[in-house]
Design a protein around this motif. Structure first.
Motif, PDB file in Angstrom:
ATOM      1  N   ILE A   1       0.470  -1.103  -0.141  1.00 26.05           N
ATOM      2  CA  ILE A   1       0.111   0.167   0.212  1.00 26.05           C
ATOM      3  C   ILE A   1       0.847   1.796   0.207  1.00 26.05           C
ATOM      4  O   ILE A   1       0.245   2.412  -0.727  1.00 26.05           O
ATOM      5  CB  ILE A   1      -0.993   0.431   1.382  1.00 26.05           C
ATOM      6  N   PRO A   2       1.976   1.296   0.338  1.00 25.00           N
ATOM      7  CA  PRO A   2       2.646   2.511   0.082  1.00 25.00           C
ATOM      8  C   PRO A   2       2.894   2.799  -0.825  1.00 25.00           C
ATOM      9  O   PRO A   2       3.709   4.262  -1.244  1.00 25.00           O
ATOM     10  CB  PRO A   2       3.904   1.897   1.396  1.00 25.00           C
ATOM     11  N   ALA A   3       2.808   2.268  -2.214  1.00 25.79           N
ATOM     12  CA  ALA A   3       2.582   2.769  -3.467  1.00 25.79           C
ATOM     13  C   ALA A   3       2.346   4.020  -3.881  1.00 25.79           C
ATOM     14  O   ALA A   3       2.385   4.686  -4.415  1.00 25.79           O
ATOM     15  CB  ALA A   3       2.544   1.615  -4.862  1.00 25.79           C
ATOM     16  N   VAL A   4       1.018   4.542  -2.379  1.00 25.70           N
ATOM     17  CA  VAL A   4       0.354   5.171  -2.968  1.00 25.70           C
ATOM     18  C   VAL A   4       1.362   6.765  -2.419  1.00 25.70           C
ATOM     19  O   VAL A   4       0.850   7.799  -3.047  1.00 25.70           O
ATOM     20  CB  VAL A   4      -0.433   5.818  -2.000  1.00 25.70           C
ATOM     21  N   VAL A   5       2.007   6.643  -2.198  1.00 27.36           N
ATOM     22  CA  VAL A   5       2.926   7.825  -1.629  1.00 27.36           C
ATOM     23  C   VAL A   5       4.589   7.463  -2.444  1.00 27.36           C
ATOM     24  O   VAL A   5       5.308   8.010  -1.418  1.00 27.36           O
ATOM     25  CB  VAL A   5       3.425   8.630  -0.343  1.00 27.36           C
ATOM     26  N   GLY A   6       4.786   6.286  -2.926  1.00 28.63           N
ATOM     27  CA  GLY A   6       6.118   6.036  -3.639  1.00 28.63           C
ATOM     28  C   GLY A   6       6.919   5.598  -2.752  1.00 28.63           C
ATOM     29  O   GLY A   6       8.175   5.640  -3.126  1.00 28.63           O
ATOM     30  N   GLU A   7       6.520   5.008  -2.027  1.00 27.19           N
ATOM     31  CA  GLU A   7       7.483   4.437  -0.805  1.00 27.19           C
ATOM     32  C   GLU A   7       6.957   2.475  -1.181  1.00 27.19           C
ATOM     33  O   GLU A   7       7.446   2.466   0.587  1.00 27.19           O
ATOM     34  CB  GLU A   7       7.153   4.554   0.301  1.00 27.19           C
ATOM     35  N   ALA A   8       6.611   2.149  -2.409  1.00 25.41           N
ATOM     36  CA  ALA A   8       6.372   0.838  -2.166  1.00 25.41           C
ATOM     37  C   ALA A   8       7.383  -0.248  -1.965  1.00 25.41           C
ATOM     38  O   ALA A   8       8.445  -0.017  -2.322  1.00 25.41           O
ATOM     39  CB  ALA A   8       5.471   0.035  -3.653  1.00 25.41           C
ATOM     40  N   MET A   9       7.506  -1.340  -1.511  1.00 24.46           N
ATOM     41  CA  MET A   9       7.922  -2.531  -1.853  1.00 24.46           C
ATOM     42  C   MET A   9       7.585  -3.222  -2.951  1.00 24.46           C
ATOM     43  O   MET A   9       6.893  -4.058  -2.334  1.00 24.46           O
ATOM     44  CB  MET A   9       8.875  -3.453  -0.103  1.00 24.46           C
ATOM     45  N   ILE A  10       7.885  -3.388  -3.628  1.00 30.33           N
ATOM     46  CA  ILE A  10       7.602  -4.705  -5.315  1.00 30.33           C
ATOM     47  C   ILE A  10       8.434  -5.883  -5.204  1.00 30.33           C
ATOM     48  O   ILE A  10       9.190  -5.279  -6.011  1.00 30.33           O
ATOM     49  CB  ILE A  10       7.232  -3.570  -5.679  1.00 30.33           C
ATOM     50  N   ALA A  11       7.673  -6.819  -5.175  1.00 30.29           N
ATOM     51  CA  ALA A  11       8.275  -8.142  -5.465  1.00 30.29           C
ATOM     52  C   ALA A  11       7.803  -8.429  -7.417  1.00 30.29           C
ATOM     53  O   ALA A  11       5.811  -8.243  -7.142  1.00 30.29           O
ATOM     54  CB  ALA A  11       7.776  -9.013  -4.166  1.00 30.29           C
ATOM     55  N   LEU A  12       9.140  -8.934  -7.839  1.00 28.29           N
ATOM     56  CA  LEU A  12       8.477  -9.220  -8.650  1.00 28.29           C
ATOM     57  C   LEU A  12       9.301 -10.564  -9.989  1.00 28.29           C
ATOM     58  O   LEU A  12      10.041 -11.107  -9.032  1.00 28.29           O
ATOM     59  CB  LEU A  12       8.963  -8.494  -9.965  1.00 28.29           C
ATOM     60  N   SER A  13       7.908 -11.022  -9.998  1.00 31.20           N
ATOM     61  CA  SER A  13       8.300 -12.767 -10.286  1.00 31.20           C
ATOM     62  C   SER A  13       7.867 -13.095 -11.456  1.00 31.20           C
ATOM     63  O   SER A  13       6.893 -12.181 -12.775  1.00 31.20           O
ATOM     64  CB  SER A  13       7.802 -13.723  -9.176  1.00 31.20           C
TER      65      SER A  13
END
Length: 279
Positions: A127-139
């Motif tokens: 959810i911190p993607a809303v403020v540009g601070e997400a932790m995004i895992a990519l597979s």
């Protein structure tokens, strides 16, 4: 490069705002079953609205799917004929790449279109993607050629630069990612709320209490990320001999603070595994 996003809820919208910063609003097209929601997003950001999911997929090179799990099959039934040679990025919680491909195959079969040339990527943002601070895992899809997977994952990661940190993980780790970074913000918010409640009890105003608690947590996290020091080392640096902090730490240890966090994460992990098996 043209990008589309099918489903423009909180997470889809947050990621697409990052895409706009990377590509420009003129290169993004969105669609949603709730047409008003898509139109409001377009009005806010300057991107385009597709008349249908099919049109969104047709006019793009990379297609993000950010709908609820029960709607994925119907989305693929609609757009499968327009996905050849494109990258499909799933932001659907709990849906494995294998399940994604099975739903796509059925949609392709129903539309009489080819299943070849589609590259699948799975994301687990928070959810911190809303403020540009997400932790995004990519597979990526382990069954596809490494060169293709590397190129596609690099493209997607670059698109999401402004959403936060993007890291490649093997798909088998996605349940752990869900338990830690997916659910983790809720644990952090509980901690902030509790610390702020304590501050109010000591005479702070509510707004001041939230500011002190939130900035403290943010600062501590930033310090660990930037220094790379072990959290225990950083904790020890705050705990002066016979000081105030060590007294607080003693109480947290006595009440099982760390054990509670570990148990919470394990419960979320087990629930994520259970949901994955049910899809």
């Amino acid at each position: 490069m043209k990008v589309s996003c099918i489903g423009i809820g909180v997470m889809g919208g947050a990621l697409m705002k990052a895409v706009i910063k990377s590509l420009g609003s003129e290169n993004l097209i969105v669609s949603d079953n709730d047409v008003a929601k898509a139109e409001n997003f377009a009005k806010e950001t300057g991107c385009k609205v597709a008349k249908s999911n099919l049109n969104a997929a047709k006019d793009s090179d990379i297609v993000f799917i950010a709908v609820k799990p029960p709607f994925v099959a119907s989305v693929f039934d609609e757009i499968a004929s327009e996905l050849a040679g494109k990258i499909v990025v799933s932001v659907v919680a709990g849906l494995t790449i294998k399940s994604l491909k099975e739903l796509f195959s059925f949609g392709a079969m129903m539309s009489g279109s080819s299943e070849e040339g589609v590259t699948f990527i799975r994301l687990m943002p928070n959810i911190p993607a809303v403020v540009g601070e997400a932790m995004i895992a990519l597979s990526t899809d382990a069954e596809q050629p490494q060169e293709l997977r590397t190129k596609a994952s690099k493209q997607v990661a670059e698109l999401l630069t402004y959403a936060g940190k993007v890291e490649f993980v093997q798909e088998k780790m996605m349940d752990a990612v869900t338990a830690i970074s997916g659910s983790g913000p809720a644990y952090a918010y509980l901690f902030i709320e509790a610390l702020a409640d304590a501050a109010v009890g000591m005479g702070m105003t509510r707004n001041q209490a939230y500011l002190y608690a939130s900035q403290t947590l943010k600062g501590a996290a930033s310090m660990q990320l930037e220094t790379g020091k072990h959290p225990a080392e950083l904790k020890d640096a705050v705990c002066s001999p016979a000081g105030t902090t060590i007294e607080g730490v003693k109480v947290l240890e006595r009440l099982g603070f760390r054990s509670a966090i570990i148990n919470a994460a394990e419960a979320a992990f087990e629930k994520s595994q259970e949901l994955g098996r049910s899809k």
